[in-house]
Structure formats: C-alpha cells, structure tokens
Design a protein around this motif. Structure first.
Motif, PDB file in Angstrom:
ATOM      1  N   LYS A 202       0.831  -1.209   0.000  1.00 18.89           N
ATOM      2  CA  LYS A 202       0.000   0.000   0.000  1.00 18.89           C
ATOM      3  C   LYS A 202       0.862   1.254   0.000  1.00 18.89           C
ATOM      4  CE  LYS A 202      -3.215  -3.055   0.701  1.00 18.89           C
ATOM      5  NZ  LYS A 202      -2.349  -4.192   0.807  1.00 18.89           N
ATOM      6  N   TRP A 203       2.189   1.074  -0.017  1.00 20.19           N
ATOM      7  CA  TRP A 203       3.064   2.236   0.140  1.00 20.19           C
ATOM      8  C   TRP A 203       3.630   2.720  -1.174  1.00 20.19           C
ATOM      9  CZ3 TRP A 203       2.956   4.434   4.745  1.00 20.19           C
ATOM     10  CH2 TRP A 203       2.572   3.658   5.839  1.00 20.19           C
ATOM     11  N   SER A 204       3.450   4.016  -1.439  1.00 17.73           N
ATOM     12  CA  SER A 204       4.148   4.632  -2.559  1.00 17.73           C
ATOM     13  C   SER A 204       5.278   5.455  -1.933  1.00 17.73           C
ATOM     14  CB  SER A 204       3.189   5.546  -3.308  1.00 17.73           C
ATOM     15  OG  SER A 204       2.719   6.543  -2.432  1.00 17.73           O
ATOM     16  N   THR A 205       6.222   5.932  -2.763  1.00 20.19           N
ATOM     17  CA  THR A 205       7.314   6.741  -2.208  1.00 20.19           C
ATOM     18  C   THR A 205       6.743   7.983  -1.523  1.00 20.19           C
ATOM     19  OG1 THR A 205       8.718   5.937  -3.952  1.00 20.19           O
ATOM     20  CG2 THR A 205       9.496   7.872  -2.796  1.00 20.19           C
ATOM     21  N   LYS A 206       5.691   8.583  -2.151  1.00 20.94           N
ATOM     22  CA  LYS A 206       5.093   9.790  -1.580  1.00 20.94           C
ATOM     23  C   LYS A 206       4.491   9.496  -0.198  1.00 20.94           C
ATOM     24  CE  LYS A 206       1.429  12.969  -2.529  1.00 20.94           C
ATOM     25  NZ  LYS A 206       0.130  12.921  -3.194  1.00 20.94           N
ATOM     26  N   SER A 207       3.764   8.370  -0.096  1.00 19.87           N
ATOM     27  CA  SER A 207       3.128   8.082   1.194  1.00 19.87           C
ATOM     28  C   SER A 207       4.178   7.754   2.246  1.00 19.87           C
ATOM     29  CB  SER A 207       2.094   6.963   1.056  1.00 19.87           C
ATOM     30  OG  SER A 207       2.726   5.754   0.722  1.00 19.87           O
ATOM     31  N   LEU A 208       5.306   7.169   1.808  1.00 21.51           N
ATOM     32  CA  LEU A 208       6.373   6.867   2.765  1.00 21.51           C
ATOM     33  C   LEU A 208       7.032   8.148   3.284  1.00 21.51           C
ATOM     34  CD1 LEU A 208       8.156   3.720   1.327  1.00 21.51           C
ATOM     35  CD2 LEU A 208       7.134   3.973   3.576  1.00 21.51           C
ATOM     36  N   ILE A 209       7.215   9.130   2.380  1.00 20.42           N
ATOM     37  CA  ILE A 209       7.822  10.398   2.810  1.00 20.42           C
ATOM     38  C   ILE A 209       6.888  11.095   3.807  1.00 20.42           C
ATOM     39  CG2 ILE A 209       8.550  12.704   2.040  1.00 20.42           C
ATOM     40  CD1 ILE A 209       9.511  11.353  -0.557  1.00 20.42           C
ATOM     41  N   LEU A 213       7.808  11.991   7.682  1.00 26.81           N
ATOM     42  CA  LEU A 213       7.738  13.344   8.246  1.00 26.81           C
ATOM     43  C   LEU A 213       6.798  13.385   9.446  1.00 26.81           C
ATOM     44  CD1 LEU A 213       7.718  15.622   5.075  1.00 26.81           C
ATOM     45  CD2 LEU A 213       9.553  15.272   6.729  1.00 26.81           C
ATOM     46  N   ARG A 214       5.658  12.708   9.304  1.00 22.74           N
ATOM     47  CA  ARG A 214       4.676  12.691  10.393  1.00 22.74           C
ATOM     48  C   ARG A 214       5.280  12.064  11.646  1.00 22.74           C
ATOM     49  NH1 ARG A 214      -0.465   9.052  11.093  1.00 22.74           N
ATOM     50  NH2 ARG A 214       1.218   7.940  12.093  1.00 22.74           N
ATOM     51  N   ASN A 215       6.000  10.972  11.457  1.00 30.19           N
ATOM     52  CA  ASN A 215       6.544  10.276  12.616  1.00 30.19           C
ATOM     53  C   ASN A 215       7.714  11.014  13.248  1.00 30.19           C
ATOM     54  OD1 ASN A 215       4.734   8.173  12.668  1.00 30.19           O
ATOM     55  ND2 ASN A 215       5.809   7.107  11.048  1.00 30.19           N
ATOM     56  N   ILE A 216       8.554  11.625  12.405  1.00 29.52           N
ATOM     57  CA  ILE A 216       9.683  12.372  12.969  1.00 29.52           C
ATOM     58  C   ILE A 216       9.151  13.541  13.796  1.00 29.52           C
ATOM     59  CG2 ILE A 216      11.618  13.908  12.398  1.00 29.52           C
ATOM     60  CD1 ILE A 216      12.120  12.032   9.977  1.00 29.52           C
ATOM     61  N   THR A 217       8.162  14.260  13.257  1.00 28.09           N
ATOM     62  CA  THR A 217       7.664  15.429  13.986  1.00 28.09           C
ATOM     63  C   THR A 217       6.816  15.036  15.196  1.00 28.09           C
ATOM     64  OG1 THR A 217       5.890  15.593  12.371  1.00 28.09           O
ATOM     65  CG2 THR A 217       7.743  17.099  12.104  1.00 28.09           C
ATOM     66  N   SER A 218       6.246  13.807  15.189  1.00 20.98           N
ATOM     67  CA  SER A 218       5.454  13.466  16.369  1.00 20.98           C
ATOM     68  C   SER A 218       6.341  12.849  17.451  1.00 20.98           C
ATOM     69  CB  SER A 218       4.277  12.549  16.037  1.00 20.98           C
ATOM     70  OG  SER A 218       4.741  11.334  15.553  1.00 20.98           O
ATOM     71  N   PHE A 219       7.592  12.550  17.117  1.00 24.38           N
ATOM     72  CA  PHE A 219       8.418  11.929  18.142  1.00 24.38           C
ATOM     73  C   PHE A 219       9.620  12.769  18.548  1.00 24.38           C
ATOM     74  CE2 PHE A 219      10.184   8.567  20.628  1.00 24.38           C
ATOM     75  CZ  PHE A 219       9.055   7.875  21.002  1.00 24.38           C
ATOM     76  N   SER A 272      11.991  28.659   5.895  1.00 24.58           N
ATOM     77  CA  SER A 272      11.970  27.218   6.159  1.00 24.58           C
ATOM     78  C   SER A 272      11.784  26.947   7.647  1.00 24.58           C
ATOM     79  CB  SER A 272      13.209  26.520   5.599  1.00 24.58           C
ATOM     80  OG  SER A 272      14.350  27.238   5.953  1.00 24.58           O
ATOM     81  N   CYS A 273      12.362  27.806   8.498  1.00 24.05           N
ATOM     82  CA  CYS A 273      12.151  27.617   9.947  1.00 24.05           C
ATOM     83  C   CYS A 273      10.689  27.850  10.308  1.00 24.05           C
ATOM     84  CB  CYS A 273      13.038  28.561  10.751  1.00 24.05           C
ATOM     85  SG  CYS A 273      14.750  28.103  10.603  1.00 24.05           S
ATOM     86  N   LEU A 274      10.075  28.854   9.670  1.00 20.53           N
ATOM     87  CA  LEU A 274       8.653  29.096   9.931  1.00 20.53           C
ATOM     88  C   LEU A 274       7.837  27.868   9.539  1.00 20.53           C
ATOM     89  CD1 LEU A 274       7.905  32.759   8.842  1.00 20.53           C
ATOM     90  CD2 LEU A 274       7.703  31.754  11.109  1.00 20.53           C
ATOM     91  N   GLY A 275       8.234  27.250   8.422  1.00 20.59           N
ATOM     92  CA  GLY A 275       7.547  26.037   7.964  1.00 20.59           C
ATOM     93  C   GLY A 275       7.632  24.940   8.999  1.00 20.59           C
ATOM     94  N   ILE A 276       8.845  24.745   9.550  1.00 19.95           N
ATOM     95  CA  ILE A 276       9.041  23.687  10.559  1.00 19.95           C
ATOM     96  C   ILE A 276       8.188  23.987  11.795  1.00 19.95           C
ATOM     97  CG2 ILE A 276      10.714  22.627  12.116  1.00 19.95           C
ATOM     98  CD1 ILE A 276      12.840  23.191   9.924  1.00 19.95           C
TER      99      ILE A 276
END
Ligand code: UDP
Ligand code: MG
Length: 302
Positions: A202-209, A213-219, A272-276
């Motif tokens: 079920k994974w495409s490269t886009k969904s993996l990215i 990102l979701r997991n890095i920012t939530s942890f 870019s910092c504002l984005g983060i």
C-alpha cells in the motif's frame, strides 16, 4: 492467551490464508490464541471475508473502521480490543514469518516483556526506498536514542506493555518508536522479510515520505532546534558580511551581488524555519482537537 493483531487494508486474498496459516501453527504448538483482524476501511471484500472466517472459526475477531485511518491506528485499535496476556502484531500479508510468533511466545514465557522482531534482510526494496529508509531511521534513532534501523512493527508485547500503550492519550503516535520508548525487559528475534503471497504493497514513495515526516515530527523536536542552529550560523555570517562591507567601502568593490545573496539566504532560512514551526503548531492543533485515532463501525466475534 496470545492475541495476534493483523492490520488489514485491501487484503481480501490474504485474510483466510493468514487465519489458516497462523491458526495452524499456534494449534500445533498448543498455544491458546485469538486472531484480531483490524480492517482499516478496505474498499474490497476484506470485511465480508473477515466476517465469514470469524463465523467458521471462533478464534477470529474482526474490527471494522469507518474509513481508512492508517496502519498505526489499526494497530492501536487491535491493542485496545485484544484480551490476551500477551499480544503479537504481524502484517496480514505474511511477509513477517508466522513461525517466529512461536519463538517470540517462548521468550515471553521465559519472562521477556517486549520481543522485538529485527529485520535480518529487508527483502526486495528499490535503491531510492532504501536510501529514504536509511535517512528516516537515522533520524528516528537519534530522536529515540535507540537503534531503530532494523526495527519493525512485528513484535510481541506483554499485557503490562499493552496497558501502558493504551493509556497514552496522544493521537499522533508512532507505534514502533513508542514500544521502544516504554522500556520493559526486551529480547530480540531476527527474521527475513518474505515476498508478499498475494495483493500489493500500500506504500508509494510519496506516502512513505509523508509517513516519515509525520513520525519524525510526532516523536522529536530536533527539527525545531534546527531553527536555533541556523539562526546562530546566520548571525556569524552577518558579522563576516559586515567586515566585507566595511572593507568594500574603502576599496569601492561592488558588494551588491554579495548582499543580495545574503538577503536571499536569510529569507530562505527564516521561511523554512517558519515552515518547521508551523508543522509543530499543526500537530498541537490536532492534539488539542482531541479527535479519536480511529472510528469503529463494526465488530464481529466478540
Ligand atoms: N495496512 C493497513 N492500513 C494501511 C496500509 C497498510 O492496515 O493504510 C496494513 C496492510 O494490510 C498490511 C500491513 O499494514 O497488513 C503492511 O502493509 P504493506 O504490506 O502494504 O506494507 P509493506 O509490507 O509493503 O511495507
Ligand atoms: Mg507487506
């Protein structure tokens, strides 16, 4: 009793086979078990097959989501519904070798509370996929302080661990990292990722990215600290630029190009910092809304 949780999304070809294979192995080892299939809002016949299998086999429990909430949500729903004294999470495409469940269970009997499935061989993956995976796991290992390079969702958890995970109120969760984070007495079982028997990934490269990102920012808050580092670097740069500017006043060298470079650089860093920071504010917003991780529309076999 052992509960086996199987997150399933569009896996109509795999449900009956997984129930038969895993059930067969556990029966032959005299292990009392239940199989908890969590249908993550599949669009194919997955749910009706889970219902059928559960009517035939009273070891099978089915949970049906109202829509696709993602594998993380499906695993957490399984943890909430599982009644076992220990729980194993395994993909229902049988890419995780089911015989290893027995090995994990025996370690649990010896007193281990978390038995991690460690990938010995990652199976077939593209060059790009592997590159991203290495980058992602490098960052996650830094964030958790644990080596996550070969970790997977295939693992056994004792009831104590499951209860601890069920108590966590956060909505943005990364199961693999959380089960490291909780601690407890750990053991490892290594395995080789198998080819899928049927169906497709079920994974495409886009969904993996997006997932990464979701997991890095939530942890981890490390990306936010990047803003501080960039700020300090820019400050040093501005001192150097000031010196160049003073020199250029006396030597009449045209410093317009240099200055515009600096303006563009600082603008880029600030944006870019504002984005983060915006990403983290969005996370806080999602948590504050307090919506559930998933919505269950149906349950069979309980
Ligand atoms: N899965 C899920 N929800 C999703 C995507 C996947 O429950 O939105 C399940 C899927 O049915 C499978 C497991 O997660 O049991 C792993 O998915 P997949 O095989 O597609 O991933 P891969 O093995 O290719 O990494
Ligand atoms: Mg798979």
């Amino acid at each position: 009793m052992l509960s086996v949780i199987l997150p399933s999304y569009n896996e109509e070809k795999m449900i009956a086979l997984a129930a038969e294979t895993i059930g067969g192995i556990l029966k032959s080892e005299n292990i009392d078990y239940e199989l908890v299939f969590v249908d993550d809002g599949s669009r194919d016949a997955t749910w009706s097959i889970i219902c059928e299998v559960s009517q035939r086999d009273n070891h099978v429990v089915g949970v049906h989501f109202s829509r696709n909430f993602g594998k993380e949500a499906a695993m957490f729903a399984g943890l909430e519904k599982a009644d076992g004294d220990c729980v194993v999470i395994i993909d229902c495409d049988l890419q995780h070798p089911p015989e290893k469940i027995v090995e994990m269970y025996r370690l649990w009997e010896q007193g281990f509370e978390v038995v991690e499935g460690i990938k010995e061989d990652r199976g077939r993956e593209s060059f790009l996929h592997r590159g991203f995976a290495n980058l992602f796991y490098g960052l996650m290992s830094k964030a958790t302080g644990m080596n996550m390079a070969d970790a997977s969702d295939f693992k056994l958890l004792d009831r104590k661990v499951v209860d601890a995970l069920n108590k966590m109120p956060e909505k943005n969760v990364f199961f693999r990292a959380l089960s490291f984070w909780v601690g407890f007495k750990k053991a490892e079982v290594s395995y080789c990722v198998r080819e899928r028997v049927a169906g497709e990934s079920k994974w495409s490269t886009k969904s993996l990215i997006k997932y990464a990102l979701r997991n890095i920012t939530s942890f981890s808050c490390a990306p936010m600290q990047l803003a501080t580092v960039l700020g300090v670097l820019m400050l040093c740069g501005s001192f150097a630029a000031f010196v160049v500017f003073i020199v250029s006043l006396f030597s009449f060298v045209n410093s317009v190009a240099g200055l515009s470079c600096l303006v563009l650089l600082s603008g880029g860093c600030i944006l870019s910092c504002l984005g983060i920071i915006g990403t983290y504010i969005a996370k806080i917003y999602e948590e504050v809304k307090g919506r559930p991780k998933y919505i269950i529309s149906n349950i069979v076999g309980k």
